[in-house]
Design a protein around this motif. Sequence first.
Motif, mmCIF file in Angstrom:
data_model
loop_
_atom_site.group_PDB
_atom_site.id
_atom_site.type_symbol
_atom_site.label_atom_id
_atom_site.label_comp_id
_atom_site.label_asym_id
_atom_site.label_seq_id
_atom_site.Cartn_x
_atom_site.Cartn_y
_atom_site.Cartn_z
ATOM 1 N N VAL A 101 9.333 -2.118 -0.664
ATOM 2 C CA VAL A 101 8.877 -3.187 0.220
ATOM 3 C C VAL A 101 10.056 -3.716 1.034
ATOM 4 C CG1 VAL A 101 7.946 -5.531 0.289
ATOM 5 C CG2 VAL A 101 6.913 -3.836 -1.207
ATOM 6 N N LYS A 113 10.939 -1.642 3.875
ATOM 7 C CA LYS A 113 9.797 -1.595 4.797
ATOM 8 C C LYS A 113 9.014 -0.294 4.705
ATOM 9 C CE LYS A 113 11.759 -5.005 7.739
ATOM 10 N NZ LYS A 113 12.036 -5.557 8.982
ATOM 11 N N HIS A 114 8.906 0.244 3.514
ATOM 12 C CA HIS A 114 8.020 1.381 3.265
ATOM 13 C C HIS A 114 6.642 0.824 2.962
ATOM 14 C CE1 HIS A 114 10.950 4.730 2.801
ATOM 15 N NE2 HIS A 114 11.779 3.705 2.687
ATOM 16 N N ASN A 115 5.628 1.633 3.087
ATOM 17 C CA ASN A 115 4.272 1.212 2.777
ATOM 18 C C ASN A 115 4.118 1.115 1.265
ATOM 19 O OD1 ASN A 115 1.554 0.804 2.515
ATOM 20 N ND2 ASN A 115 0.940 2.588 3.692
ATOM 21 N N CYS A 174 1.519 0.730 -0.441
ATOM 22 C CA CYS A 174 0.259 1.308 -0.911
ATOM 23 C C CYS A 174 0.125 2.775 -0.547
ATOM 24 C CB CYS A 174 -0.921 0.531 -0.330
ATOM 25 S SG CYS A 174 -1.081 -1.123 -0.979
ATOM 26 N N GLU A 175 1.206 3.447 -0.234
ATOM 27 C CA GLU A 175 1.087 4.840 0.195
ATOM 28 C C GLU A 175 0.559 5.740 -0.914
ATOM 29 O OE1 GLU A 175 5.756 6.044 -0.528
ATOM 30 O OE2 GLU A 175 4.985 5.803 1.503
ATOM 31 N N LEU A 188 -4.525 -4.844 0.632
ATOM 32 C CA LEU A 188 -3.164 -4.836 1.144
ATOM 33 C C LEU A 188 -2.940 -3.629 2.047
ATOM 34 C CD1 LEU A 188 -0.359 -6.125 1.108
ATOM 35 C CD2 LEU A 188 0.155 -4.758 -0.903
ATOM 36 N N LYS A 189 -3.469 -2.479 1.653
ATOM 37 C CA LYS A 189 -3.329 -1.276 2.463
ATOM 38 C C LYS A 189 -4.066 -1.442 3.784
ATOM 39 C CE LYS A 189 -3.830 3.721 2.302
ATOM 40 N NZ LYS A 189 -4.199 4.865 1.477
ATOM 41 N N TYR A 241 -2.111 -3.760 6.010
ATOM 42 C CA TYR A 241 -0.914 -3.069 6.482
ATOM 43 C C TYR A 241 -1.260 -2.133 7.639
ATOM 44 C CZ TYR A 241 3.253 -0.155 6.430
ATOM 45 O OH TYR A 241 4.367 0.534 6.788
ATOM 46 N N GLU A 242 -2.323 -1.364 7.489
ATOM 47 C CA GLU A 242 -2.720 -0.428 8.536
ATOM 48 C C GLU A 242 -3.167 -1.169 9.794
ATOM 49 O OE1 GLU A 242 -2.307 2.805 8.576
ATOM 50 O OE2 GLU A 242 -1.468 2.763 6.558
ATOM 51 N N LYS A 287 -2.160 -4.171 10.810
ATOM 52 C CA LYS A 287 -0.963 -4.722 11.435
ATOM 53 C C LYS A 287 -0.157 -3.626 12.122
ATOM 54 C CE LYS A 287 3.092 -7.507 10.442
ATOM 55 N NZ LYS A 287 3.862 -8.192 9.419
ATOM 56 N N ARG A 288 -0.072 -2.483 11.475
ATOM 57 C CA ARG A 288 0.678 -1.358 12.027
ATOM 58 C C ARG A 288 0.042 -0.855 13.322
ATOM 59 N NH1 ARG A 288 1.809 4.237 8.810
ATOM 60 N NH2 ARG A 288 2.959 5.264 10.454
#
Length: 71
Positions: A31, A34-36, A38-39, A47-48, A51-52, A54-55
């Motif tokens: 985290v 700045k890696h995902n 929830c990958e 959360l995933k 994240y997607e 926002k990305r």
Amino acid sequence: MNGWQHWAVAFILLLCIVRIGQGIYVFFRKVKEKHNPCENCITGCELKQLYEKKRSGCTQKKKEVKKKCCG
């Protein structure tokens, strides 16, 4: 129980605590870098999804900025 059994149980518990601590450390390190986080999630978690979303919003904004600057 014998003395060696107490030591064996304590050793196994220590290994479990170390493994859990390592997992937590790796999660927060990813985290921070700045890696995902929830990958590796199999199911879609909130959360995933956030994240997607926002990305994808960031990539859309970058494209708009480039168009405005060049046009």
